[in-house]
Design a protein around this motif. Structure first.
Motif, mmCIF file in Angstrom:
data_model
loop_
_atom_site.group_PDB
_atom_site.id
_atom_site.type_symbol
_atom_site.label_atom_id
_atom_site.label_comp_id
_atom_site.label_asym_id
_atom_site.label_seq_id
_atom_site.Cartn_x
_atom_site.Cartn_y
_atom_site.Cartn_z
ATOM 1 N N ILE A 189 1.026 -1.261 -0.079
ATOM 2 C CA ILE A 189 0.325 -0.021 -0.401
ATOM 3 C C ILE A 189 1.059 1.149 0.117
ATOM 4 C CG2 ILE A 189 -1.438 1.546 1.476
ATOM 5 C CD1 ILE A 189 -3.067 -1.260 0.145
ATOM 6 N N ASN A 190 2.020 1.532 1.208
ATOM 7 C CA ASN A 190 2.617 2.196 1.091
ATOM 8 C C ASN A 190 3.600 2.632 -0.647
ATOM 9 O OD1 ASN A 190 2.360 3.624 3.134
ATOM 10 N ND2 ASN A 190 2.768 1.967 4.483
ATOM 11 N N LYS A 191 3.480 1.154 -0.975
ATOM 12 C CA LYS A 191 5.035 1.810 -2.482
ATOM 13 C C LYS A 191 3.619 1.873 -3.548
ATOM 14 C CE LYS A 191 7.567 -0.584 -5.798
ATOM 15 N NZ LYS A 191 7.499 -0.668 -6.453
ATOM 16 N N ASP A 192 1.964 1.229 -3.749
ATOM 17 C CA ASP A 192 1.682 1.696 -4.413
ATOM 18 C C ASP A 192 0.359 1.976 -4.773
ATOM 19 O OD1 ASP A 192 3.740 0.186 -6.607
ATOM 20 O OD2 ASP A 192 3.430 -1.788 -6.179
ATOM 21 N N PHE A 193 -0.186 2.034 -3.774
ATOM 22 C CA PHE A 193 -1.612 2.807 -3.308
ATOM 23 C C PHE A 193 -1.741 3.949 -2.618
ATOM 24 C CE2 PHE A 193 -2.635 -1.602 -4.439
ATOM 25 C CZ PHE A 193 -4.078 -1.817 -4.274
ATOM 26 N N ILE A 194 -0.741 4.816 -2.696
ATOM 27 C CA ILE A 194 -0.464 6.254 -2.357
ATOM 28 C C ILE A 194 -0.507 7.235 -3.308
ATOM 29 C CG2 ILE A 194 0.240 5.967 -0.041
ATOM 30 C CD1 ILE A 194 3.128 6.854 -0.944
#
Length: 782
Positions: A103-108
């Motif tokens: 999430i921190n890599k791709d969903f922000i």
């Protein structure tokens, strides 16, 4: 003692013309403001003004609710949804921390997002100060640097939305009056003396950055363009100051206007931005010219009449009248020592909150931001944005019950404006139907996730905003309005429907991935995580939202297939709440240990407030669990969190506990740091302190006071459901609202209702609980 009351229905001219205010509705002080958080807020829903009442030097902070830096952007990661199944698989396997890494890599969001609340110079932008109007005075016959000042007074009248300051120097009485006109849409300042030709004043205007000033004829002007986030010119603004003199002379110079020997000075301040107005400068000057042609008395009368059409709809009296001689800052000190010394302070706070609503919201413009419309900085705290995991919603909680229903409409317009971008974000991140707006939103349509998974991925925004929109319908019964909001709440429901997965452990349909607003838990492996499946707030929001969409589609005779689908989904949602082994409401599907047991958010009690899923009558088995949840969270917190806890205890019918939290909310502070924990309270000017200043605490506190006095969410109107001991002696309310478009007047003594009256535009039967007894009565049409 239970006393069955006869229903008294009256149709009176007093109801039509508004209720006179019989309390002393004034804020008063014996000295000028030493910092901005002590100055007095004035506003007309568009323009704002905060004078500090200074003697030698006075700063008046000016605002326009539309003035934002930044610009529209597309910060969506359109590849995010390709990793959605991987994230869901990790969550199902209990590897939430690994899911959170993805999430921190791709969903922000892509790029800088909101700048973690510091977005004034990036595309997200920030709500900003318009200008500082500076007045410098000299006094004939007095020490220039240290004049002897006598009988200083400063105050704000809530009855007419006019502030003032007065003092005596060298035998001359000086008076200033300030108001932001609800009539001609300008700021007006009148400075006078009781002896002729005693006024000497220099006037200048500036702001911290990106401005130029000049003189046009005898008019002082300021103009510029804010940073659009790319180092280029963004939103443009223009302001002008016109002066009227009685006696004396005025000269213009490089640094502003110089006035000597005047008997009266009247300043007219007009301002506009190019937000939806390409002819903003011409508009501002036309407004200024029109306003300056009227006499001061005519302007004042016009302003007061327009303001009182809203303010005088409701009056409230809780115990004895206040002692006018005691300054407000001292009243706050006394209240902490013994609330019984000032039973009228809560009524003043409630009416001040109504005043703030009227002053910071105008139909056709923007809803109030985190600071309403008052800001003294370029980089305001958290950008003064629209936080969608509680704060924007809280800003509107008292609107309906406080008889200011139309002030909900700017929020409705704003939410409509989020939908198009929200549909794009829903597809990008979740390959979902409908629309999503995450936590941080602005006037530019930002709907993307925030910069970090531990707060920015929360998805309560569409459902929680739909609750606000639905509340307006519950109070008004306006079928045309229902048809207008239906596509919005339908789109929100379609988003959550798309996000559902079947949980292998329970068989329930749950959202994945999700989180509980701004909170975190420990996994069995000791790792911290926020990302989860089916947090309790999601389950409650969906149950409420889907039910409302089913009801709306039935009422409007639309979308029968969707209605049946939602009805079936409701049968497979998680229950309203689960109870943990220690007796509390569980915040997550698993009984995780919280990282912050006293966290400021209490999102898993959404079903208790603002929703009506948990009530003493319908779900008595959950009431003790709610109480234990609140006990575990503790009674301290930020200002808005204290207000939120007040609301919960009021819904639990514990007025004394709600009052305890109100007392905590009213503890004074001058802190302006960013606070996420204990120590919230109020500034001497009654604006709520997180700290820093956040107006949601004012509005949440007012909503809680109303909940202590009237509730109408459980199928009947409940009068005095959570009245605290401090208010039982006697009290009177006129013009308070209940769901179903009912208006109530009531009075009580020794905690027992002695009279109540019901008004309604739609005559019919209504259930009312008075003195512990429920009776069905008939309201008379007004």
């Amino acid at each position: 003692m239970n006393k069955k009351l006869p229903l008294v229905i009256l149709f009176t001219t007093a109801f039509l013309s508004g209720f006179g205010q019989d309390n002393n509705l004034k804020l008063s002080y014996n000295q000028p403001a030493k910092q901005w958080e002590e100055s007095l807020p004035l506003g007309n829903g568009r323009l704002g003004m905060m004078p500090d009442g200074g003697i030698l030097s006075e700063k008046i902070v000016l605002n326009d609710i539309t003035l934002w830096s930044g610009s529209p952007q597309d910060a969506n990661n359109y590849e995010a949804h390709t990793r959605l199944e991987e994230v869901r698989k990790l969550i199902a396997e209990g590897k939430n921390n690994l899911a959170q890494d993805i999430i921190n890599k791709d969903f922000i969001c892509r790029g800088e997002g909101s700048g973690n609340g510091v977005g004034a110079h990036i595309p997200f932008g920030s709500y900003q100060i318009l200008a500082n109007l500076s007045l410098k005075f000299s006094y004939p016959g007095a020490d220039a640097a240290n004049p002897k000042v006598e009988d200083y007074r400063r105050g704000l009248s809530l009855e007419d939305a006019i502030a003032n300051s007065s003092y005596r120097i060298n035998g001359v009485n000086y008076t200033k009056e300030y108001f932001t006109s609800f009539g001609d849409d300008v700021n007006i300042i009148r400075i006078s003396a009781d002896k002729a030709k005693q006024l000497n004043c220099n006037i200048s205007i500036d702001r911290p950055e990106r401005f130029s000033t000049g003189i046009k004829g005898e008019r002082l002007e300021i103009s510029g363009a804010l940073d659009n986030g790319h180092g280029e010119n963004g939103m443009k603004y223009f302001g002008a100051v016109q002066v009227k003199l009685k006696d004396g002379t005025m000269t213009t110079g490089k640094n502003g206007l110089t006035i000597k020997g005047a008997s009266e000075i009247i300043l007219y301040v007009s301002a506009k931005t190019d937000y939806k107005n390409v002819n903003f400068k011409t508009t501002a000057l036309n407004i200024l010219n029109r306003a300056s042609k009227k006499t001061y008395s005519a302007q004042k009368q016009l302003h007061t009449a327009a303001y009182q059409k809203l303010f005088n709809r409701m009056s409230i009296k809780l115990g004895a009248d206040p002692q006018e001689s005691i300054p407000t800052d001292q009243r706050l000190v006394n209240f902490q020592k013994d609330p019984h010394l000032d039973p009228a302070l809560p009524a003043l706070f409630f009416q001040f909150s109504r005043y703030l609503l009227i002053s910071s919201i105008r139909v056709g413009l923007l809803p109030p931001n985190l600071q309403g419309l008052w800001a003294n900085q370029v980089q305001t705290p958290w950008n003064s944005d629209y936080h969608l995991d509680l704060n924007l919603q809280m800003c509107h909680w008292p609107v309906e019950v406080a008889n200011l229903s139309e002030l909900n409409l700017p929020l409705t317009d704003y939410v409509h404006g989020l939908v198009k971008n929200g549909e794009r974000t829903a597809k990008a991140y979740y390959n979902a139907e409908g629309w999503i707006a995450h936590v941080a939103a602005n006037i530019w349509g930002f709907t993307e996730p925030g910069e970090s998974a531990n707060w920015g991925i929360t998805k309560v925004g569409p459902g929680w905003l739909s609750n606000n929109l639905w509340t307006h319908y519950q109070y008004t019964g306006d079928k045309k309005y229902l048809a207008e909001i239906y596509p919005v709440i339908k789109g929100a429901a379609k988003f959550y429907k798309s996000l559902l997965v079947k949980d292998d452990k329970t068989g329930w349909l749950l959202t994945s991935p999700s989180s509980s607003p701004e909170n975190a838990f420990y996994l069995p492996n000791g790792k911290e995580a926020s990302i989860c499946i089916g947090p309790t707030i999601d389950n409650q929001i969906m149950r409420e939202l889907f039910t409302n969409v089913v009801s709306a589609s039935t009422e409007l005779n639309l979308d029968a297939d969707l209605r049946r689908e939602l009805q079936e989904i409701i049968r497979h949602l998680a229950p309203v709440a689960q109870i943990s082994k220690d007796g509390r409401i569980m915040e997550w599907m698993e009984d995780y240990k919280e990282v912050e047991p006293d966290h400021r958010h209490i999102s898993h009690l959404y079903g208790l407030y603002p929703a009506a899923l948990i009530t003493p009558g319908s779900t008595p088995e959950l009431i003790d669990a709610c109480k234990k949840t609140l006990e575990a969270r503790g009674d301290d917190g930020t200002g808005w969190s204290l207000a939120y806890k007040m609301l919960f205890w009021a819904r639990l019918h514990d007025g004394d506990r709600a009052f305890k939290l109100y007392k905590d909310l009213m503890r004074t502070t001058l802190r302006t740091d960013i606070n996420y924990g204990a120590g919230g309270g109020i500034y001497p000017n009654l604006l709520c302190a997180g700290p820093p200043f956040q107006i949601d605490g004012n509005f949440g506190g007012a909503a809680a006071i109303a909940e202590m006095l009237i509730q109408s969410h459980d199928g009947f109107i409940d009068l005095l459901p959570a009245i605290p001991s401090e208010w039982k002696a006697f009290g009177e309310i006129k013009g308070i609202k209940a769901q179903g478009n009912y208006t109530i007047n009531m009075s009580w003594k020794d905690g027992v209702l002695t009279d109540y009256k019901i008004f309604s535009p739609n005559p019919g039967k209504v259930k009312v609980k008075a003195n512990g007894q429920i009776e069905e009565v008939t309201a008379t049409k007004i």
